[in-house]
Scaffold this active site. Structure first.
Site, short mmCIF file in Angstrom:
data_model
loop_
_atom_site.label_atom_id
_atom_site.label_comp_id
_atom_site.label_asym_id
_atom_site.label_seq_id
_atom_site.Cartn_x
_atom_site.Cartn_y
_atom_site.Cartn_z
N ASP A 100 5.11 28.22 -62.87
CA ASP A 100 4.79 27.46 -64.18
C ASP A 100 4.87 26.20 -63.99
O ASP A 100 5.94 25.49 -63.02
CB ASP A 100 5.41 27.67 -65.51
CG ASP A 100 5.50 29.16 -65.90
OD1 ASP A 100 4.53 29.71 -65.57
OD2 ASP A 100 6.53 29.82 -66.38
N1 URA Z 1 9.10 33.23 -64.95
C1 URA Z 1 8.62 32.49 -65.92
O1 URA Z 1 8.75 32.58 -67.05
N2 URA Z 1 7.92 31.22 -65.05
C2 URA Z 1 7.90 31.21 -63.81
O2 URA Z 1 7.25 30.15 -63.43
C3 URA Z 1 8.07 32.24 -63.01
C4 URA Z 1 8.71 33.47 -63.47
#
Ligand code: URA
Length: 237
Positions: A100
């Site tokens: 993310d």
């Molecule tokens: N899990 C999440 O919630 N976000 C990420 O970026 C990676 C794993």
């Protein structure tokens, strides 16, 4: 070589994405649009994507310590910095899976479509380790047990995971799946909001020692270890 594999070796896209390019009618061979990703092609076949000739190139794998605010795509329609902009290379690299924008830590970039496919395919279950700072803290043992055993998310129950509380409100989670926003949703499901999330390891690689925002190219032995983690040791050149 099959067309989809040829495109993956050319750094155009992962094997799966290459099949989509073919299906979308963007690939031509000797000037003619093709629809069969299994078509047998070679360097003299005149393979082109959107009219640009492509050819197999040496494969590279880089590891980046992604800062927050940077997106895990090749291009961003909102003008945000992308992971590819942070990794100097003459090749067209693309990220292996996603983090993310508000997650920091280890992300791989490569032009090796087959390796990227394997590293992200649930069948090979490559381990990813995350550190999540959550609120409220501490996380009670009952919630930790639920995270370990599997929690019910809208896209199904999560697989068993190793989860430790390193200090009150700081969790380390080892996952072998990679669903969208999985760590955040797992923690929410047991009543804790993720305030900060970092990926500290991907298969045999750890982010330790690599400053935030910096990248480095993996050496041959490291790439071999990664391949081993993806259950794949005897690759054809
Ligand atoms: N899990 C999440 O919630 N976000 C990420 O970026 C990676 C794993």
């Amino acid at each position: 070589m099959r067309l989809a594999k040829y495109l993956a070796h050319s750094g155009v896209a992962s094997r799966r994405a290459a099949e989509e390019l073919v299906a979308a009618g963007r690939v031509t061979v000797a000037g003619a649009r093709v629809g069969d990703p299994a078509l047998d092609v070679h360097e003299g076949s005149g393979v082109a994507v959107d009219g640009h000739r492509v050819a197999p190139e040496p494969r590279e794998v880089h590891v980046l310590n992604k800062p927050t605010g940077v997106v895990s795509t090749v291009r961003d329609t909102h003008g945000r910095t992308t992971v590819t902009e942070l990794v100097p290379s003459a090749r067209r690299l693309y990220p292996v899976g996603r983090l993310d924008a508000d997650t920091s830590g280890l992300i791989l970039l490569t032009n090796d479509g087959e390796l990227a496919d394997r590293l992200t395919h649930p069948r090979y279950g490559v381990e990813k380790v995350y550190r999540a700072r959550v609120s409220p803290a501490p996380v009670p043992e009952r919630a930790l047990r639920r995270l370990r055993d599997g929690v019910d998310l809208e896209d199904g129950r999560t697989c068993p995971a190793a989860v430790r509380q390193l200090r009150p409100g700081l969790l380390e989670l080892e996952l072998r799946e990679g669903r969208n926003r999985q760590v955040r949703r797992m923690c929410e499901a047991v009543g804790h909001r993720v305030l900060a999330l970092e990926r500290v390891a991907f298969g045999p690689l750890r982010v330790d020692g690599l400053p935030v925002g910096e990248s480095r190219r993996l050496g041959a032995a490291e790439v071999e270890r990664l391949r081993g983690a993806a259950g794949w040791k005897n690759r054809q050149p």
